[in-house]
Motif scaffolding. Structure first.
Motif, PDB file in Angstrom:
ATOM      1  N   GLN A  17       0.830  -1.202   0.000  1.00 16.81           N
ATOM      2  CA  GLN A  17       0.000   0.000   0.000  1.00 16.81           C
ATOM      3  C   GLN A  17       0.865   1.252   0.000  1.00 16.81           C
ATOM      4  O   GLN A  17       0.577   2.225  -0.717  1.00 16.81           O
ATOM      5  N   GLU A  18       1.915   1.242   0.796  1.00 15.68           N
ATOM      6  CA  GLU A  18       2.829   2.388   0.844  1.00 15.68           C
ATOM      7  C   GLU A  18       3.507   2.595  -0.506  1.00 15.68           C
ATOM      8  O   GLU A  18       3.729   3.740  -0.937  1.00 15.68           O
ATOM      9  N   MET A  19       3.828   1.512  -1.206  1.00 19.38           N
ATOM     10  CA  MET A  19       4.440   1.617  -2.526  1.00 19.38           C
ATOM     11  C   MET A  19       3.471   2.266  -3.511  1.00 19.38           C
ATOM     12  O   MET A  19       3.852   3.145  -4.286  1.00 19.38           O
ATOM     13  N   LYS A  20       2.220   1.824  -3.490  1.00 18.39           N
ATOM     14  CA  LYS A  20       1.227   2.453  -4.374  1.00 18.39           C
ATOM     15  C   LYS A  20       1.079   3.931  -4.050  1.00 18.39           C
ATOM     16  O   LYS A  20       1.043   4.783  -4.949  1.00 18.39           O
ATOM     17  N   ASP A  21       0.999   4.257  -2.754  1.00 20.03           N
ATOM     18  CA  ASP A  21       0.771   5.635  -2.339  1.00 20.03           C
ATOM     19  C   ASP A  21       1.891   6.567  -2.786  1.00 20.03           C
ATOM     20  O   ASP A  21       1.642   7.740  -3.075  1.00 20.03           O
ATOM     21  N   ARG A  22       3.123   6.057  -2.842  1.00 18.50           N
ATOM     22  CA  ARG A  22       4.229   6.920  -3.262  1.00 18.50           C
ATOM     23  C   ARG A  22       4.600   6.736  -4.741  1.00 18.50           C
ATOM     24  O   ARG A  22       5.546   7.341  -5.229  1.00 18.50           O
ATOM     25  N   GLY A  23       3.833   5.897  -5.451  1.00 17.88           N
ATOM     26  CA  GLY A  23       4.034   5.753  -6.882  1.00 17.88           C
ATOM     27  C   GLY A  23       5.153   4.816  -7.284  1.00 17.88           C
ATOM     28  O   GLY A  23       5.602   4.840  -8.428  1.00 17.88           O
ATOM     29  N   GLU A  24       5.583   3.948  -6.364  1.00 13.91           N
ATOM     30  CA  GLU A  24       6.627   2.974  -6.684  1.00 13.91           C
ATOM     31  C   GLU A  24       5.981   1.687  -7.176  1.00 13.91           C
ATOM     32  O   GLU A  24       5.110   1.126  -6.516  1.00 13.91           O
ATOM     33  N   LYS A  25       6.400   1.205  -8.329  1.00 17.33           N
ATOM     34  CA  LYS A  25       5.828  -0.010  -8.900  1.00 17.33           C
ATOM     35  C   LYS A  25       6.233  -1.238  -8.082  1.00 17.33           C
ATOM     36  O   LYS A  25       7.328  -1.315  -7.530  1.00 17.33           O
ATOM     37  N   ASN A 202      -6.613   3.627 -11.275  1.00 14.81           N
ATOM     38  CA  ASN A 202      -6.809   5.018 -10.851  1.00 14.81           C
ATOM     39  C   ASN A 202      -8.039   5.179  -9.962  1.00 14.81           C
ATOM     40  O   ASN A 202      -8.098   6.093  -9.131  1.00 14.81           O
ATOM     41  N   MET A 203      -9.010   4.283 -10.124  1.00 14.32           N
ATOM     42  CA  MET A 203     -10.234   4.354  -9.312  1.00 14.32           C
ATOM     43  C   MET A 203     -10.010   3.826  -7.903  1.00 14.32           C
ATOM     44  O   MET A 203     -10.642   4.291  -6.958  1.00 14.32           O
ATOM     45  N   LEU A 204      -9.125   2.840  -7.782  1.00 12.85           N
ATOM     46  CA  LEU A 204      -8.965   2.131  -6.521  1.00 12.85           C
ATOM     47  C   LEU A 204      -7.885   2.748  -5.644  1.00 12.85           C
ATOM     48  O   LEU A 204      -6.883   3.258  -6.139  1.00 12.85           O
ATOM     49  N   ALA A 213      -1.852  -6.747 -18.616  1.00  6.99           N
ATOM     50  CA  ALA A 213      -2.807  -5.663 -18.357  1.00  6.99           C
ATOM     51  C   ALA A 213      -2.175  -4.290 -18.568  1.00  6.99           C
ATOM     52  O   ALA A 213      -2.701  -3.284 -18.094  1.00  6.99           O
ATOM     53  N   GLY A 214      -1.048  -4.226 -19.264  1.00  2.00           N
ATOM     54  CA  GLY A 214      -0.417  -2.942 -19.548  1.00  2.00           C
ATOM     55  C   GLY A 214       0.376  -2.393 -18.382  1.00  2.00           C
ATOM     56  O   GLY A 214       0.536  -3.041 -17.341  1.00  2.00           O
ATOM     57  N   SER A 215       0.851  -1.164 -18.559  1.00  2.79           N
ATOM     58  CA  SER A 215       1.758  -0.553 -17.579  1.00  2.79           C
ATOM     59  C   SER A 215       1.067   0.409 -16.617  1.00  2.79           C
ATOM     60  O   SER A 215       1.719   0.960 -15.735  1.00  2.79           O
ATOM     61  N   GLY A 216      -0.255   0.595 -16.759  1.00  2.00           N
ATOM     62  CA  GLY A 216      -0.947   1.550 -15.900  1.00  2.00           C
ATOM     63  C   GLY A 216      -1.351   1.006 -14.552  1.00  2.00           C
ATOM     64  O   GLY A 216      -1.939   1.717 -13.745  1.00  2.00           O
ATOM     65  N   VAL A 217      -1.030  -0.257 -14.294  1.00  2.00           N
ATOM     66  CA  VAL A 217      -1.325  -0.855 -12.991  1.00  2.00           C
ATOM     67  C   VAL A 217      -0.187  -0.532 -12.020  1.00  2.00           C
ATOM     68  O   VAL A 217       0.820   0.062 -12.390  1.00  2.00           O
ATOM     69  N   ASP A 218      -0.341  -0.957 -10.765  1.00  2.00           N
ATOM     70  CA  ASP A 218       0.637  -0.599  -9.731  1.00  2.00           C
ATOM     71  C   ASP A 218       1.808  -1.565  -9.644  1.00  2.00           C
ATOM     72  O   ASP A 218       2.793  -1.296  -8.949  1.00  2.00           O
ATOM     73  N   GLY A 219       1.718  -2.696 -10.328  1.00  2.00           N
ATOM     74  CA  GLY A 219       2.807  -3.655 -10.317  1.00  2.00           C
ATOM     75  C   GLY A 219       2.603  -4.708 -11.387  1.00  2.00           C
ATOM     76  O   GLY A 219       1.576  -4.729 -12.070  1.00  2.00           O
ATOM     77  N   GLN A 220       3.590  -5.587 -11.520  1.00  2.00           N
ATOM     78  CA  GLN A 220       3.541  -6.621 -12.546  1.00  2.00           C
ATOM     79  C   GLN A 220       3.890  -7.970 -11.931  1.00  2.00           C
ATOM     80  O   GLN A 220       4.689  -8.058 -10.999  1.00  2.00           O
ATOM     81  N   VAL A 221       3.298  -9.036 -12.497  1.00  2.00           N
ATOM     82  CA  VAL A 221       3.652 -10.402 -12.104  1.00  2.00           C
ATOM     83  C   VAL A 221       3.818 -11.243 -13.363  1.00  2.00           C
ATOM     84  O   VAL A 221       3.111 -11.049 -14.353  1.00  2.00           O
ATOM     85  N   LEU A 222       4.780 -12.150 -13.318  1.00  2.00           N
ATOM     86  CA  LEU A 222       4.960 -13.141 -14.368  1.00  2.00           C
ATOM     87  C   LEU A 222       5.346 -14.461 -13.719  1.00  2.00           C
ATOM     88  O   LEU A 222       5.792 -14.506 -12.567  1.00  2.00           O
TER      89      LEU A 222
END
Length: 272
Positions: A17-25, A202-204, A213-222
């Protein structure tokens, strides 16, 4: 050394949550065994997902539906033993959370007690909302999985992109808002249009993790086997390979075979 590698404490849902809040992927990879989990944890990965994709990449099953709760617990135990820093999330396998809240709670409690994992992940939205509520009420952190849900593959009929039409997109957004209101700490969005994933992120207020799901999410998994190029038969558009271990391991195996047959292994220095 990169700041991302200076881990001094265990990552938790609060960390994400802290990562999302400060914009860190947020970086996430799957792992299913001690050795692989140890390597990626030491490399600084934020989250390790013990995915039901173990059914495919570890057991060779055609779908994720075949893996059992006992098997997921085994894989998760192996991963947790290796991890010092990353948050460990465990997939609830097919049938473990499917509209019977008490059965779902029992399964979730087993996962947490027997593995020492940090959280679980559940596929589905409104249909499993009562299950999610019951598990959250017991103090177990839950991540939701929406979009393409592999456990529902027989309903879909294929692994095509989800939420491409208006009706399905509206249902996806509604489910995301619902599970956020229930108290899940994050949502994994699989194989949906990037503009929809960005809109949802952006809504959540909670973090979103994307796969396809593209790069506009808060993180990536593979999946780790895909990232490392161990599986040369799987090449979806969203996959980027960071190594070619299939070639490296194949060549190493052939070299070993040659050395054994020519009696160049073991040599004198490798013998007692």
């Amino acid at each position: 050394m990169s700041n991302y590698l200076r881990k001094t404490s265990k990552n938790t849902k609060r960390t994400l949550q802290e990562m999302k809040d400060r914009g860190e992927k947020i970086s996430m990879l799957t792992a299913y065994d001690y050795t692989m989990a140890s390597i990626i944890d030491k490399a600084g990965i934020d989250v390790i997902l013990v995915g039901d994709s173990a059914s495919n990449v570890m057991a060779g099953n055609r779908t994720t539906l075949s893996i059992t709760l006992d098997q997921m617990i085994y894989h998760a135990q192996s991963v947790v033993r290796a991890v010092k820093s990353a948050m460990v999330i465990v997939d609830m396998p097919f049938g473990a959370c499917c509209g019977n809240p008490m059965k779902s709670l029992d399964a979730a409690v087993r996962v947490m007690q027997e593995t020492g994992a940090d959280a679980i992940k559940i596929e589905g939205g409104q249909e499993v909302s009562e299950d999610i509520k019951k598990i959250l009420a017991a103090g177990i952190p839950v991540m939701s999985h929406l979009g393409l849900m592999p456990q529902s593959i027989h309903n879909y009929g294929n692994y095509a992109i989800r939420a491409r039409n208006e009706k399905e997109s509206e249902k996806l957004i509604s489910d995301c808002l619902l599970v956020e209101s229930l108290g899940v700490f994050g949502i994994l969005l699989e194989k949906i249009p990037s503009h929809t994933a960005t809109k949802i992120s952006n809504m959540l207020k909670i973090p979103t993790i994307g796969i396809g799901a593209g790069s506009g999410v808060d993180g990536q998994v593979l999946v780790i086997q895909d990232v490392m190029g161990m599986n040369d038969e799987f090449s979806p558009k969203f996959l980027r390979r960071y190594a070619d271990l299939h070639t490296v391991m194949s060549e190493a195996t052939r070299h070993y075979i040659e050395d054994v047959k020519s009696v160049s292994f073991p040599n004198q220095s490798e013998s007692y």
